[in-house]
Design a protein around this motif. Structure first.
Motif, PDB file in Angstrom:
ATOM      1  N   LEU A  35      -7.142  -8.245  -0.040  1.00 33.57           N
ATOM      2  CA  LEU A  35      -7.159  -7.071  -0.912  1.00 33.57           C
ATOM      3  C   LEU A  35      -6.711  -5.829  -0.141  1.00 33.57           C
ATOM      4  O   LEU A  35      -5.933  -5.011  -0.655  1.00 33.57           O
ATOM      5  CB  LEU A  35      -8.560  -6.870  -1.503  1.00 33.57           C
ATOM      6  CG  LEU A  35      -8.747  -5.704  -2.450  1.00 33.57           C
ATOM      7  CD1 LEU A  35      -7.850  -5.831  -3.676  1.00 33.57           C
ATOM      8  CD2 LEU A  35     -10.219  -5.619  -2.879  1.00 33.57           C
ATOM      9  N   CYS A  36      -7.172  -5.700   1.073  1.00 35.51           N
ATOM     10  CA  CYS A  36      -6.783  -4.563   1.917  1.00 35.51           C
ATOM     11  C   CYS A  36      -5.281  -4.579   2.157  1.00 35.51           C
ATOM     12  O   CYS A  36      -4.591  -3.580   1.911  1.00 35.51           O
ATOM     13  CB  CYS A  36      -7.540  -4.641   3.246  1.00 35.51           C
ATOM     14  SG  CYS A  36      -7.127  -3.325   4.426  1.00 35.51           S
ATOM     15  N   GLU A  37      -4.761  -5.711   2.616  1.00 36.49           N
ATOM     16  CA  GLU A  37      -3.335  -5.798   2.900  1.00 36.49           C
ATOM     17  C   GLU A  37      -2.508  -5.628   1.630  1.00 36.49           C
ATOM     18  O   GLU A  37      -1.487  -4.947   1.629  1.00 36.49           O
ATOM     19  CB  GLU A  37      -3.004  -7.125   3.574  1.00 36.49           C
ATOM     20  CG  GLU A  37      -3.526  -7.195   4.999  1.00 36.49           C
ATOM     21  CD  GLU A  37      -3.177  -8.490   5.709  1.00 36.49           C
ATOM     22  OE1 GLU A  37      -2.651  -9.425   5.063  1.00 36.49           O
ATOM     23  OE2 GLU A  37      -3.440  -8.572   6.916  1.00 36.49           O
ATOM     24  N   GLY A  38      -2.951  -6.237   0.540  1.00 37.78           N
ATOM     25  CA  GLY A  38      -2.236  -6.121  -0.722  1.00 37.78           C
ATOM     26  C   GLY A  38      -2.219  -4.706  -1.264  1.00 37.78           C
ATOM     27  O   GLY A  38      -1.319  -4.315  -2.002  1.00 37.78           O
ATOM     28  N   SER A  39      -3.228  -3.925  -0.902  1.00 35.62           N
ATOM     29  CA  SER A  39      -3.302  -2.533  -1.350  1.00 35.62           C
ATOM     30  C   SER A  39      -2.460  -1.604  -0.483  1.00 35.62           C
ATOM     31  O   SER A  39      -1.882  -0.639  -0.984  1.00 35.62           O
ATOM     32  CB  SER A  39      -4.749  -2.044  -1.323  1.00 35.62           C
ATOM     33  OG  SER A  39      -5.549  -2.802  -2.197  1.00 35.62           O
ATOM     34  N   LEU A  40      -2.390  -1.882   0.822  1.00 30.86           N
ATOM     35  CA  LEU A  40      -1.737  -0.960   1.746  1.00 30.86           C
ATOM     36  C   LEU A  40      -0.263  -1.275   2.010  1.00 30.86           C
ATOM     37  O   LEU A  40       0.540  -0.363   2.181  1.00 30.86           O
ATOM     38  CB  LEU A  40      -2.491  -0.928   3.078  1.00 30.86           C
ATOM     39  CG  LEU A  40      -3.893  -0.330   3.012  1.00 30.86           C
ATOM     40  CD1 LEU A  40      -4.605  -0.487   4.347  1.00 30.86           C
ATOM     41  CD2 LEU A  40      -3.839   1.133   2.601  1.00 30.86           C
ATOM     42  N   ARG A  41       0.101  -2.531   2.039  1.00 36.33           N
ATOM     43  CA  ARG A  41       1.491  -2.895   2.386  1.00 36.33           C
ATOM     44  C   ARG A  41       2.530  -2.348   1.411  1.00 36.33           C
ATOM     45  O   ARG A  41       3.595  -1.919   1.846  1.00 36.33           O
ATOM     46  CB  ARG A  41       1.645  -4.398   2.516  1.00 36.33           C
ATOM     47  CG  ARG A  41       0.977  -4.933   3.749  1.00 36.33           C
ATOM     48  CD  ARG A  41       1.557  -6.235   4.216  1.00 36.33           C
ATOM     49  NE  ARG A  41       0.732  -6.786   5.271  1.00 36.33           N
ATOM     50  CZ  ARG A  41       0.710  -6.354   6.515  1.00 36.33           C
ATOM     51  NH1 ARG A  41       1.476  -5.362   6.874  1.00 36.33           N
ATOM     52  NH2 ARG A  41      -0.077  -6.896   7.413  1.00 36.33           N
ATOM     53  N   PRO A  42       2.268  -2.340   0.094  1.00 36.63           N
ATOM     54  CA  PRO A  42       3.313  -1.854  -0.823  1.00 36.63           C
ATOM     55  C   PRO A  42       3.535  -0.344  -0.803  1.00 36.63           C
ATOM     56  O   PRO A  42       4.490   0.145  -1.397  1.00 36.63           O
ATOM     57  CB  PRO A  42       2.812  -2.278  -2.208  1.00 36.63           C
ATOM     58  CG  PRO A  42       1.684  -3.199  -1.983  1.00 36.63           C
ATOM     59  CD  PRO A  42       1.170  -2.952  -0.615  1.00 36.63           C
ATOM     60  N   LEU A  43       2.654   0.405  -0.143  1.00 37.05           N
ATOM     61  CA  LEU A  43       2.755   1.865  -0.175  1.00 37.05           C
ATOM     62  C   LEU A  43       4.004   2.353   0.535  1.00 37.05           C
ATOM     63  O   LEU A  43       4.368   1.858   1.600  1.00 37.05           O
ATOM     64  CB  LEU A  43       1.513   2.498   0.452  1.00 37.05           C
ATOM     65  CG  LEU A  43       0.191   2.182  -0.225  1.00 37.05           C
ATOM     66  CD1 LEU A  43      -0.948   2.838   0.532  1.00 37.05           C
ATOM     67  CD2 LEU A  43       0.195   2.620  -1.670  1.00 37.05           C
ATOM     68  N   THR A  44       4.640   3.346  -0.073  1.00 37.17           N
ATOM     69  CA  THR A  44       5.824   3.943   0.516  1.00 37.17           C
ATOM     70  C   THR A  44       5.622   5.450   0.571  1.00 37.17           C
ATOM     71  O   THR A  44       5.322   6.046  -0.457  1.00 37.17           O
ATOM     72  CB  THR A  44       7.061   3.630  -0.341  1.00 37.17           C
ATOM     73  OG1 THR A  44       7.115   2.230  -0.539  1.00 37.17           O
ATOM     74  CG2 THR A  44       8.315   4.090   0.322  1.00 37.17           C
ATOM     75  N   PRO A  45       5.741   6.096   1.689  1.00 39.28           N
ATOM     76  CA  PRO A  45       5.974   5.484   2.986  1.00 39.28           C
ATOM     77  C   PRO A  45       4.712   4.783   3.459  1.00 39.28           C
ATOM     78  O   PRO A  45       3.601   5.151   3.072  1.00 39.28           O
ATOM     79  CB  PRO A  45       6.317   6.665   3.885  1.00 39.28           C
ATOM     80  CG  PRO A  45       5.638   7.835   3.255  1.00 39.28           C
ATOM     81  CD  PRO A  45       5.609   7.545   1.771  1.00 39.28           C
ATOM     82  N   SER A  46       4.899   3.801   4.293  1.00 38.40           N
ATOM     83  CA  SER A  46       3.774   3.028   4.804  1.00 38.40           C
ATOM     84  C   SER A  46       2.907   3.927   5.685  1.00 38.40           C
ATOM     85  O   SER A  46       3.432   4.654   6.526  1.00 38.40           O
ATOM     86  CB  SER A  46       4.302   1.849   5.608  1.00 38.40           C
ATOM     87  OG  SER A  46       3.234   1.062   6.063  1.00 38.40           O
ATOM     88  N   PRO A  47       1.584   3.896   5.482  1.00 36.13           N
ATOM     89  CA  PRO A  47       0.708   4.702   6.341  1.00 36.13           C
ATOM     90  C   PRO A  47       0.914   4.305   7.805  1.00 36.13           C
ATOM     91  O   PRO A  47       0.923   3.120   8.126  1.00 36.13           O
ATOM     92  CB  PRO A  47      -0.701   4.350   5.865  1.00 36.13           C
ATOM     93  CG  PRO A  47      -0.515   3.774   4.502  1.00 36.13           C
ATOM     94  CD  PRO A  47       0.829   3.127   4.506  1.00 36.13           C
ATOM     95  N   SER A  48       1.076   5.287   8.670  1.00 33.56           N
ATOM     96  CA  SER A  48       1.469   4.983  10.043  1.00 33.56           C
ATOM     97  C   SER A  48       0.381   5.249  11.077  1.00 33.56           C
ATOM     98  O   SER A  48       0.563   4.975  12.245  1.00 33.56           O
ATOM     99  CB  SER A  48       2.713   5.780  10.404  1.00 33.56           C
ATOM    100  OG  SER A  48       2.453   7.160  10.213  1.00 33.56           O
ATOM    101  N   ASP A  49      -0.747   5.786  10.648  1.00 32.30           N
ATOM    102  CA  ASP A  49      -1.839   6.032  11.580  1.00 32.30           C
ATOM    103  C   ASP A  49      -3.147   5.729  10.857  1.00 32.30           C
ATOM    104  O   ASP A  49      -3.187   5.681   9.628  1.00 32.30           O
ATOM    105  CB  ASP A  49      -1.794   7.471  12.108  1.00 32.30           C
ATOM    106  CG  ASP A  49      -1.966   8.479  10.986  1.00 32.30           C
ATOM    107  OD1 ASP A  49      -3.120   8.791  10.638  1.00 32.30           O
ATOM    108  OD2 ASP A  49      -0.938   8.929  10.443  1.00 32.30           O
ATOM    109  N   PRO A  50      -4.223   5.510  11.610  1.00 32.83           N
ATOM    110  CA  PRO A  50      -5.496   5.132  10.971  1.00 32.83           C
ATOM    111  C   PRO A  50      -5.987   6.135   9.926  1.00 32.83           C
ATOM    112  O   PRO A  50      -6.491   5.750   8.885  1.00 32.83           O
ATOM    113  CB  PRO A  50      -6.470   5.047  12.156  1.00 32.83           C
ATOM    114  CG  PRO A  50      -5.610   4.738  13.325  1.00 32.83           C
ATOM    115  CD  PRO A  50      -4.312   5.456  13.073  1.00 32.83           C
ATOM    116  N   LYS A  51      -5.811   7.421  10.192  1.00 38.48           N
ATOM    117  CA  LYS A  51      -6.268   8.442   9.246  1.00 38.48           C
ATOM    118  C   LYS A  51      -5.503   8.342   7.923  1.00 38.48           C
ATOM    119  O   LYS A  51      -6.093   8.416   6.845  1.00 38.48           O
ATOM    120  CB  LYS A  51      -6.092   9.824   9.864  1.00 38.48           C
ATOM    121  CG  LYS A  51      -6.822  10.933   9.142  1.00 38.48           C
ATOM    122  CD  LYS A  51      -6.398  12.258   9.759  1.00 38.48           C
ATOM    123  CE  LYS A  51      -7.527  13.133  10.110  1.00 38.48           C
ATOM    124  NZ  LYS A  51      -7.118  14.415  10.662  1.00 38.48           N
TER     125      LYS A  51
END
Length: 178
Positions: free
Chosen positions: A39-55
């Motif tokens: 669920l985490c990966e499926g939620s974050l991977r499609p985001l554009t631009p991809s989040p590039s830092d933990p914050k």
């Protein structure tokens, strides 16, 4: 030394996969510590631009929670408009009353707090949002509705609850990494 445009373009083309890979590696690393890795990966991977830092990952995950809660609130409001069962309508109205302030105020404030580095507040708000979905679900269950719409609402409440768990885990891993 003068750099030609073609060689600069070539260099940037070589660099792009490395930048994307580091973002993917960060998503892998962060999502591995959550209770729902897929669920985490499926939620974050499609985001554009991809989040590039933990914050930015934590803020992105909270935004995913906000989007799902907003959709669920819209679904609840639609069910209220089409309900013919007074008990179900009351339960749905109570759910809407729980969801509304979380969607309009609480989660947006949590996202803004994360931008300021106030992760404890964001964790508290997301934990509270999770509790609201539990309360909503209890009201739906007590109304005795077992039609398609209540089953779909149960699935939506569960998804929001799981997304809150993931977002809280992402924030906690960020807090440990400080």
């Amino acid at each position: 030394m003068k750099t030609s445009l073609p060689s600069l373009s070539f260099f940037l083309l070589l660099l792009l996969p490395l930048l994307a890979q580091s973002s993917d590696d960060l998503i892998d690393k962060i999502c591995r510590v959550t209770p729902f890795i897929d669920l985490c990966e499926g939620s974050l991977r499609p985001l554009t631009p991809s989040p590039s830092d933990p914050k930015s990952l934590a803020s992105a995950m909270a935004s995913v929670v906000l989007g799902n809660m907003t959709d669920t609130l819209g679904y609840i409001q639609s069910l209220i408009r089409h309900s013919h069962d007074p008990a179900a309508e009351r339960a749905l109205a109570q759910c809407a009353e729980l969801y509304r302030p979380v969607v309009k105020f609480n989660i947006p404030q949590a996202i803004e707090a994360m931008r300021r580095g106030e992760f404890g507040f964001a964790t508290y708000v997301l934990g509270d949002a999770e509790k609201q979905t539990d309360t909503c679900q209890k009201w739906i269950n007590s109304a005795g509705a077992d039609d398609e719409s209540s089953v779909a609402l149960t699935a939506r409440n569960k998804l929001v609850k799981n997304l809150c768990d993931v977002a809280i885990s992402v924030i906690k891993s960020l807090m440990k990494g400080r």
